[in-house]
Design a protein around this motif. Sequence first.
Motif, PDB file in Angstrom:
ATOM      1  N   LEU A  32       0.814  -1.215   0.000  1.00 38.53           N
ATOM      2  CA  LEU A  32       0.000   0.000   0.000  1.00 38.53           C
ATOM      3  C   LEU A  32       0.845   1.262   0.000  1.00 38.53           C
ATOM      4  O   LEU A  32       0.573   2.226  -0.728  1.00 38.53           O
ATOM      5  N   GLU A  33       1.908   1.277   0.802  1.00 36.58           N
ATOM      6  CA  GLU A  33       2.727   2.486   0.915  1.00 36.58           C
ATOM      7  C   GLU A  33       3.520   2.783  -0.352  1.00 36.58           C
ATOM      8  O   GLU A  33       4.024   3.899  -0.528  1.00 36.58           O
ATOM      9  N   LEU A  34       3.637   1.807  -1.236  1.00 36.06           N
ATOM     10  CA  LEU A  34       4.318   2.066  -2.509  1.00 36.06           C
ATOM     11  C   LEU A  34       3.493   2.982  -3.401  1.00 36.06           C
ATOM     12  O   LEU A  34       4.022   3.568  -4.359  1.00 36.06           O
ATOM     13  N   ASN A  35       2.199   3.106  -3.098  1.00 36.57           N
ATOM     14  CA  ASN A  35       1.316   3.976  -3.886  1.00 36.57           C
ATOM     15  C   ASN A  35       1.336   5.420  -3.394  1.00 36.57           C
ATOM     16  O   ASN A  35       0.772   6.298  -4.046  1.00 36.57           O
ATOM     17  N   TYR A  36       1.973   5.650  -2.241  1.00 37.54           N
ATOM     18  CA  TYR A  36       1.969   6.977  -1.653  1.00 37.54           C
ATOM     19  C   TYR A  36       3.101   7.833  -2.227  1.00 37.54           C
ATOM     20  O   TYR A  36       4.072   7.325  -2.790  1.00 37.54           O
ATOM     21  N   ASN A  37       2.966   9.144  -2.045  1.00 38.04           N
ATOM     22  CA  ASN A  37       4.063  10.064  -2.327  1.00 38.04           C
ATOM     23  C   ASN A  37       4.900  10.165  -1.054  1.00 38.04           C
ATOM     24  O   ASN A  37       4.604  10.949  -0.159  1.00 38.04           O
ATOM     25  N   ASN A  38       5.940   9.341  -0.969  1.00 40.01           N
ATOM     26  CA  ASN A  38       6.713   9.222   0.269  1.00 40.01           C
ATOM     27  C   ASN A  38       7.814  10.277   0.343  1.00 40.01           C
ATOM     28  O   ASN A  38       9.015   9.977   0.298  1.00 40.01           O
ATOM     29  N   ASN A  39       7.373  11.545   0.470  1.00 36.85           N
ATOM     30  CA  ASN A  39       8.343  12.650   0.499  1.00 36.85           C
ATOM     31  C   ASN A  39       9.281  12.561   1.689  1.00 36.85           C
ATOM     32  O   ASN A  39      10.382  13.128   1.659  1.00 36.85           O
ATOM     33  N   TRP A  40       8.867  11.887   2.748  1.00 38.10           N
ATOM     34  CA  TRP A  40       9.700  11.793   3.945  1.00 38.10           C
ATOM     35  C   TRP A  40      10.987  10.999   3.691  1.00 38.10           C
ATOM     36  O   TRP A  40      11.910  11.007   4.512  1.00 38.10           O
ATOM     37  N   LEU A  41      11.068  10.337   2.522  1.00 38.85           N
ATOM     38  CA  LEU A  41      12.287   9.602   2.173  1.00 38.85           C
ATOM     39  C   LEU A  41      13.319  10.464   1.452  1.00 38.85           C
ATOM     40  O   LEU A  41      14.432  10.001   1.182  1.00 38.85           O
ATOM     41  N   LYS A  42      12.940  11.702   1.123  1.00 38.58           N
ATOM     42  CA  LYS A  42      13.796  12.494   0.221  1.00 38.58           C
ATOM     43  C   LYS A  42      15.172  12.788   0.803  1.00 38.58           C
ATOM     44  O   LYS A  42      16.164  12.841   0.063  1.00 38.58           O
ATOM     45  N   ASP A  43      15.283  12.959   2.132  1.00 38.32           N
ATOM     46  CA  ASP A  43      16.598  13.253   2.717  1.00 38.32           C
ATOM     47  C   ASP A  43      17.541  12.061   2.578  1.00 38.32           C
ATOM     48  O   ASP A  43      18.725  12.225   2.226  1.00 38.32           O
ATOM     49  N   ASP A  44      17.030  10.871   2.844  1.00 44.75           N
ATOM     50  CA  ASP A  44      17.863   9.679   2.693  1.00 44.75           C
ATOM     51  C   ASP A  44      18.233   9.458   1.234  1.00 44.75           C
ATOM     52  O   ASP A  44      19.370   9.044   0.921  1.00 44.75           O
ATOM     53  N   ILE A  45      17.293   9.726   0.331  1.00 46.47           N
ATOM     54  CA  ILE A  45      17.575   9.565  -1.098  1.00 46.47           C
ATOM     55  C   ILE A  45      18.642  10.563  -1.539  1.00 46.47           C
ATOM     56  O   ILE A  45      19.551  10.218  -2.308  1.00 46.47           O
ATOM     57  N   LYS A  46      18.561  11.776  -1.029  1.00 45.29           N
ATOM     58  CA  LYS A  46      19.566  12.790  -1.369  1.00 45.29           C
ATOM     59  C   LYS A  46      20.950  12.353  -0.913  1.00 45.29           C
ATOM     60  O   LYS A  46      21.939  12.495  -1.644  1.00 45.29           O
ATOM     61  N   THR A  47      21.024  11.799   0.296  1.00 46.16           N
ATOM     62  CA  THR A  47      22.307  11.303   0.808  1.00 46.16           C
ATOM     63  C   THR A  47      22.816  10.141  -0.030  1.00 46.16           C
ATOM     64  O   THR A  47      23.998  10.078  -0.377  1.00 46.16           O
ATOM     65  N   ALA A  48      21.917   9.232  -0.353  1.00 48.18           N
ATOM     66  CA  ALA A  48      22.319   8.020  -1.066  1.00 48.18           C
ATOM     67  C   ALA A  48      22.765   8.298  -2.493  1.00 48.18           C
ATOM     68  O   ALA A  48      23.581   7.553  -3.048  1.00 48.18           O
ATOM     69  N   THR A  49      22.235   9.346  -3.112  1.00 42.49           N
ATOM     70  CA  THR A  49      22.518   9.623  -4.528  1.00 42.49           C
ATOM     71  C   THR A  49      23.397  10.847  -4.719  1.00 42.49           C
ATOM     72  O   THR A  49      23.471  11.390  -5.827  1.00 42.49           O
ATOM     73  N   ALA A  50      24.092  11.268  -3.690  1.00 38.85           N
ATOM     74  CA  ALA A  50      24.857  12.521  -3.734  1.00 38.85           C
ATOM     75  C   ALA A  50      25.883  12.540  -4.863  1.00 38.85           C
ATOM     76  O   ALA A  50      26.113  13.583  -5.484  1.00 38.85           O
ATOM     77  N   ASN A  51      26.507  11.409  -5.137  1.00 39.31           N
ATOM     78  CA  ASN A  51      27.571  11.372  -6.145  1.00 39.31           C
ATOM     79  C   ASN A  51      27.123  10.753  -7.462  1.00 39.31           C
ATOM     80  O   ASN A  51      27.956  10.494  -8.340  1.00 39.31           O
ATOM     81  N   ALA A  52      25.829  10.509  -7.629  1.00 42.21           N
ATOM     82  CA  ALA A  52      25.334   9.843  -8.832  1.00 42.21           C
ATOM     83  C   ALA A  52      25.268  10.805 -10.008  1.00 42.21           C
ATOM     84  O   ALA A  52      24.865  11.966  -9.858  1.00 42.21           O
ATOM     85  N   ILE A  53      25.663  10.326 -11.181  1.00 41.75           N
ATOM     86  CA  ILE A  53      25.609  11.162 -12.377  1.00 41.75           C
ATOM     87  C   ILE A  53      24.596  10.637 -13.388  1.00 41.75           C
ATOM     88  O   ILE A  53      24.372  11.262 -14.416  1.00 41.75           O
ATOM     89  N   ASN A  54      23.994   9.458 -13.096  1.00 42.71           N
ATOM     90  CA  ASN A  54      22.944   8.929 -13.973  1.00 42.71           C
ATOM     91  C   ASN A  54      22.013   8.048 -13.147  1.00 42.71           C
ATOM     92  O   ASN A  54      22.237   7.826 -11.949  1.00 42.71           O
ATOM     93  N   ASP A  55      20.960   7.554 -13.780  1.00 38.89           N
ATOM     94  CA  ASP A  55      19.955   6.782 -13.044  1.00 38.89           C
ATOM     95  C   ASP A  55      20.511   5.473 -12.494  1.00 38.89           C
ATOM     96  O   ASP A  55      20.117   5.031 -11.411  1.00 38.89           O
ATOM     97  N   LEU A  56      21.406   4.832 -13.229  1.00 45.67           N
ATOM     98  CA  LEU A  56      21.976   3.583 -12.726  1.00 45.67           C
ATOM     99  C   LEU A  56      22.771   3.836 -11.449  1.00 45.67           C
ATOM    100  O   LEU A  56      22.659   3.073 -10.475  1.00 45.67           O
TER     101      LEU A  56
END
Length: 668
Positions: A295-319
């Motif tokens: 069910l939660e996969l259908n939500y707009n889980n904005n509360w994850l954005k800080d962790d996503i920002k940390t995790a993707t800090a050095n990413a230059i593409n989607d992979l």
Amino acid sequence: MFTFCMLMAAAQKKREKLQFGRITAQDFKPAQYSIDSAADAVVLYNAGSSGYEGNSNGFFSVNYEQHSRIRLMHKNGFDAATVTIPLYISNDYQTKLVSLEAATFNLENGQVVETKLDKSALFTEVAKDITTYKFTYPNIKEGSIVEFHIKVILPGYSFMPDWDFQKKYPVLYSEYEVNVPYFFNYAIIKQGLQNYIIDTGTEVHQRYYIHEKGKSAAESGTTVAVSTQAVQHIWAMKDVPAFHPQKYMTSPDNYISAIQFQLSEIRMPEQDVEKLAQSWSKISEKLLKDPDFGLELNYNNNWLKDDIKTATANAINDLEKAQGIFAFVRDHYSCNDYRSRFLSAPLKKITQSKKGNVADINILLTAMLKQAGLEAYPVILSTRDHEKVLQNYPVMRKFNYVIARLFLNDENYYLDASRKNIGFNQLPVDCYNGFARVINDKEPLLIRFDADSVKEYQMDIVHVQPDAANRALNVVFNKSFGNFESQDVRNEITAASLDAYSKKLQKQFNVPVQIKDMHADNLKDLDEPLKLQYTAAFSFNPDDDLIYFNPILQDRMVDNPFKAESRIYPVEMPNCMNSTYLLDMDVPEGYVVDELPKSARVQLNEKEGSFEYLIVNKNNHIQMRCRLVLNKANFEPDDYGTLRDFYAFIVQKESEQIVLKKKVATRP
């Protein structure tokens, strides 16, 4: 292995009926039983029954009974004297143990003496949704007969208990009777190799009394008698051999002779038939709306954005985004249960505690990938120690594991962040157990994770140099592990240390050796195979006339894993294999090669595998290559003899030694 049983009528053979507690001195007479003269315990009788009855909640319940009698032949069989009764109990579903009788019977001075189970000896273990009753029979001795009879009420109508005809110990007689009213239709799934002596389905007429409660405490309610046709199923087996798990076998639950049930339809009068054996599309839709799954996969889980920002800090593409998110979840969360397909808590709570079961972690991974704008879905499967799932028929209890599927740039990536020492797009070996399902809102794809589809590449490069001054052969090892072995060795090194692993490796040599200078490459780079380099010194006496030297210094196949003359179950290896061992060796000064193993090549069923052992000596310099290739991991019983002979050849060949002979001194 599975067949679906429809209503059938077969010649009725005589059923065996025993009465609880009716045991005579004659029952103790056999010193052994022909079915297995060496058995430590024998199940004399095991009979069960399940049937519907009207309940006080306005519908149906299932009544289950079991009567079991066992002879304890030797002390090694005393584990059969401990009985566990697991019952599913939740807030809205209370399975009830209605009655329990249990007793031990011994023959003393020609008289049968009964020792009843004291109810205070019944222990209760409570876990989430499961309450387990447990007891051990009193006063057990070699030769005792132990017996129990239980009655259980399952308050719902949708679950019919399964039945195992085959056990750890041989069974003289096993029977299961199931009575199902017309209102319910079950798919009946048979499994195993043993034959039924009774296999019948007979139409009978039944009457059920259903009590409807009053609308208030003052109203007594009403009781309705419902008459309908029902089917009485009876299955029985006789002289069922003990089931013994074998090497290279997935879960025994795939092979024991058993019968299972899946409710497929409810057919109430004057109502449309309710199809419960739904299509995978409907099941996928239901799971994605389930708060304990998607069910939660259908939500707009904005509360994850800080962790996503940390995790993707050095990413230059989607992979690289996906790789960063995967590594973040894997490295920041701990898995405490590797057998679950449902969330244990909401995702926010999981992120606060930084731990959860495999579903928690990989559904969280899926949510983070989706929140980052990537296409990701959960995948449900069954691990090798669980059961195999059916290709098309949705039996949900056979699933026990969740991973994530990423679709990116026309490529599929399968991710499991629940394991610490695993790379991107790698899965643990126990996930390769056949069919799996992608759970999405488009098409719940059927995919396969077969052991036949994955190959483990291993390489050993060994250099041997004589050191006459120190009376030693100095050996440099370079080992490159496959993905699965890399995961295992990394786990060992992480749990202890590289030095501890070195000492363990040292003990695997069949001669005294000191490993030193061990170095690991890619220990932290989990996407690459692990490599180890180390040196070892093997002592030798330069005064000896002969030196015997096995060129396969490590990981030699000493025993044939397939020793039995025959096998009735498939051989299920965890993966295909390509393992190569290379040796480069200088013969010690003053010696010549006296005997060298002969080179050989052998095929396994043409293209299914091969083994080669190539060795040459040129000017006292020995080179060899030993290579084992298996292009399939699963073999049917008909192939067992060939497979056994193939491995017997490998064991024999890898035992052969090089013989070095001291040069004869020439006279001046």
